[in-house]
Design a protein around this motif. Structure first.
Motif, PDB file in Angstrom:
ATOM      1  N   PHE A  11       0.859  -1.179   0.000  1.00  0.00           N
ATOM      2  CA  PHE A  11       0.000   0.000   0.000  1.00  0.00           C
ATOM      3  C   PHE A  11       0.897   1.231   0.000  1.00  0.00           C
ATOM      4  O   PHE A  11       1.777   1.364   0.843  1.00  0.00           O
ATOM      5  CB  PHE A  11      -0.905   0.012   1.231  1.00  0.00           C
ATOM      6  N   GLU A  12       0.670   2.102  -0.968  1.00  0.00           N
ATOM      7  CA  GLU A  12       1.530   3.265  -1.139  1.00  0.00           C
ATOM      8  C   GLU A  12       0.677   4.533  -1.163  1.00  0.00           C
ATOM      9  O   GLU A  12      -0.239   4.666  -1.990  1.00  0.00           O
ATOM     10  CB  GLU A  12       2.320   3.121  -2.439  1.00  0.00           C
ATOM     11  N   VAL A  13       0.965   5.474  -0.281  1.00  0.00           N
ATOM     12  CA  VAL A  13       0.272   6.755  -0.255  1.00  0.00           C
ATOM     13  C   VAL A  13       0.758   7.610  -1.428  1.00  0.00           C
ATOM     14  O   VAL A  13       1.961   7.687  -1.706  1.00  0.00           O
ATOM     15  CB  VAL A  13       0.523   7.484   1.073  1.00  0.00           C
ATOM     16  N   ALA A  44      -2.709  -8.673   7.936  1.00  0.00           N
ATOM     17  CA  ALA A  44      -3.250  -8.491   6.587  1.00  0.00           C
ATOM     18  C   ALA A  44      -4.117  -7.238   6.471  1.00  0.00           C
ATOM     19  O   ALA A  44      -4.490  -6.846   5.365  1.00  0.00           O
ATOM     20  CB  ALA A  44      -4.065  -9.722   6.183  1.00  0.00           C
ATOM     21  N   ASP A  45      -4.424  -6.595   7.596  1.00  0.00           N
ATOM     22  CA  ASP A  45      -5.318  -5.438   7.604  1.00  0.00           C
ATOM     23  C   ASP A  45      -4.575  -4.106   7.624  1.00  0.00           C
ATOM     24  O   ASP A  45      -5.157  -3.070   7.959  1.00  0.00           O
ATOM     25  CB  ASP A  45      -6.248  -5.527   8.824  1.00  0.00           C
ATOM     26  N   ARG A  46      -3.314  -4.116   7.235  1.00  0.00           N
ATOM     27  CA  ARG A  46      -2.544  -2.868   7.336  1.00  0.00           C
ATOM     28  C   ARG A  46      -3.054  -1.792   6.383  1.00  0.00           C
ATOM     29  O   ARG A  46      -2.877  -0.597   6.640  1.00  0.00           O
ATOM     30  CB  ARG A  46      -1.060  -3.131   7.120  1.00  0.00           C
ATOM     31  N   GLY A  47      -3.691  -2.181   5.278  1.00  0.00           N
ATOM     32  CA  GLY A  47      -4.276  -1.178   4.385  1.00  0.00           C
ATOM     33  C   GLY A  47      -5.400  -0.420   5.067  1.00  0.00           C
ATOM     34  O   GLY A  47      -5.550   0.796   4.884  1.00  0.00           O
ATOM     35  N   ILE A  48      -6.204  -1.134   5.838  1.00  0.00           N
ATOM     36  CA  ILE A  48      -7.293  -0.505   6.587  1.00  0.00           C
ATOM     37  C   ILE A  48      -6.729   0.469   7.614  1.00  0.00           C
ATOM     38  O   ILE A  48      -7.227   1.601   7.771  1.00  0.00           O
ATOM     39  CB  ILE A  48      -8.165  -1.573   7.252  1.00  0.00           C
ATOM     40  N   LEU A  49      -5.688   0.047   8.313  1.00  0.00           N
ATOM     41  CA  LEU A  49      -5.060   0.918   9.308  1.00  0.00           C
ATOM     42  C   LEU A  49      -4.488   2.176   8.654  1.00  0.00           C
ATOM     43  O   LEU A  49      -4.586   3.273   9.202  1.00  0.00           O
ATOM     44  CB  LEU A  49      -3.961   0.147  10.045  1.00  0.00           C
ATOM     45  N   LEU A  50      -3.899   2.012   7.466  1.00  0.00           N
ATOM     46  CA  LEU A  50      -3.335   3.163   6.756  1.00  0.00           C
ATOM     47  C   LEU A  50      -4.432   4.140   6.353  1.00  0.00           C
ATOM     48  O   LEU A  50      -4.271   5.359   6.487  1.00  0.00           O
ATOM     49  CB  LEU A  50      -2.572   2.674   5.522  1.00  0.00           C
TER      50      LEU A  50
END
Length: 379
Positions: A204-206, A326-332
């Motif tokens: 996931f990249e901002v 696996a939920d790091r996109g949600i956290l981001l």
């Protein structure tokens, strides 16, 4: 997990709520323009506000439903030129909310000049009507490629109203691991040509307009390569690409527990030629996602998503969740929401708001589709 207080802060969308104030800094689609060709008045509810959308001689208007005089519904009003007249006592409002006529008042009265009805600007583009409900001056309506490109054909899909909070579908946009069980091989088939076993890593990249979601798989030499890449466009969109067809999904909050769902598709022509857009893109209304007795149908990807989002509750209680690696996109995404809410609180423009016309000629997204393992056209 989020505390109950944090959950409320990110989920609630009404006036003066933190997320509501953030979302009011953006343009949102509220209806297909073709709907007002058939009937020029439409009652709408957006961000917890009851409004009337209308088509007049000079364009479109979006005003608070209840008349500023005695509260009657302007959804039963009469359109006169570019203005709308209340059916109760005849007060008439311009698209910018100015009261331009009060029939029962003395001819020399200036009272109408001191009445300002709630009204919001509306723009038509790509066959959709977009509204801006925030403070002035309004930013530019972003020229996203799906909306602005001319070398192909567009179509619009209006899906059923989603009976849950807007944040549930948006968090799904940065949750790539659900595709295996909800949509794909876990249900007996791959999705868009993807096999879950091939995917070795998610990234996931901002970037300037949100979060780019990437799926990586091993190539013939064993090295990892990106086989699928598409963004969450902040704050409430998902941009995808399947071959030559690109599309934007908009998740527009109706209120705290309901969400409008629009898809705008753009199929690029093989030779780069433009299509005749004078008639406007065709509009399709998707079938209900439940049977008459309330059972989810599940035969289409979006119906599977609706099941997962709605069964989590009207507003998912995130204080009860157990997030994993696996939920790091949600956290981001939640971190981004909190940061942009804080920007608005400090009087700054949040991520993705466009005010410079020179930077708004065409906003393209570097997408990769795993069906052909190729890069979508980007400009």
């Amino acid at each position: 997990m989020l505390s109950k207080k944090e959950n409320e802060r990110l989920a609630r969308v009404g006036p003066a709520t933190p997320a509501g104030e953030l979302l009011r800094r953006y343009w949102h689609p509220i209806a297909a323009a073709a709907e007002l060709d058939e009937r020029p008045l439409k009652r709408v509810r957006i961000l917890g506000e009851d409004l009337v959308l209308y088509k007049g001689g000079g364009g479109y208007g979006l005003v608070a439903e209840r008349c500023s005089h005695r509260g009657a519904s302007l959804a039963y009003g009469r359109i006169e030129g570019s203005n709308i007249r209340c059916p109760y006592h005849g007060w008439m409002y311009a698209p910018d909310g100015r009261c331009v006529e009060q029939p029962a008042e003395p001819g020399d009265s200036t009272y109408k000049d001191r009445v300002r009805h709630t009204a919001y600007p509306v723009q038509k583009t790509a066959g959709m009507l977009f509204a801006y409900m925030g403070p002035k001056p309004a930013p530019l309506l972003p020229a996203y490629d799906v909306l602005a490109r001319q070398d192909g054909e567009r179509r619009i899909v209006v899906l059923p109203r989603l009976d849950c909070n807007w944040l549930q579908p948006m968090e799904n946009s940065v949750d790539p691991t659900h595709t295996h069980y909800l949509h794909g091989a876990g249900r007996g088939k791959p999705v868009h040509g993807e096999r879950q076993a091939e995917i070795k890593k998610y990234e996931f990249e901002v970037f300037d307009h949100g979060i780019m979601k990437k799926r990586l798989a091993a190539n013939g030499d064993g090295a990892l390569q990106v086989v699928n890449q598409h963004p969450l466009v902040f704050p409430n969109m998902l941009r995808q690409c399947h071959g030559r067809e690109h599309y934007l999904q908009y998740r527009v909050p109706v209120d705290d527990t309901h969400t409008l769902f629009f898809e705008i598709y753009f199929l690029e022509s093989q030779d780069g030629s433009a299509s005749d857009s004078s008639a406007g893109p065709p509009v399709t209304y998707a079938a209900p996602h439940k049977t008459p007795d309330g059972v989810y149908k599940m035969e289409k990807v979006w119906m599977q998503d609706y099941m997962a989002w709605e069964t989590a509750g009207p507003i998912y209680e995130r204080s009860r969740e157990h997030l994993a690696t696996a939920d790091r996109g949600i956290l981001l995404y939640r971190k981004m929401l909190k940061a942009e809410i804080d920007k608005v609180r400090r009087g700054k423009d949040p991520l993705g708001v466009v005010r410079d016309a020179a930077k708004n000629r065409l906003i393209a997204f570097h997408t990769i589709t795993d069906t052909k393992r190729e890069v979508g056209r980007s400009r």
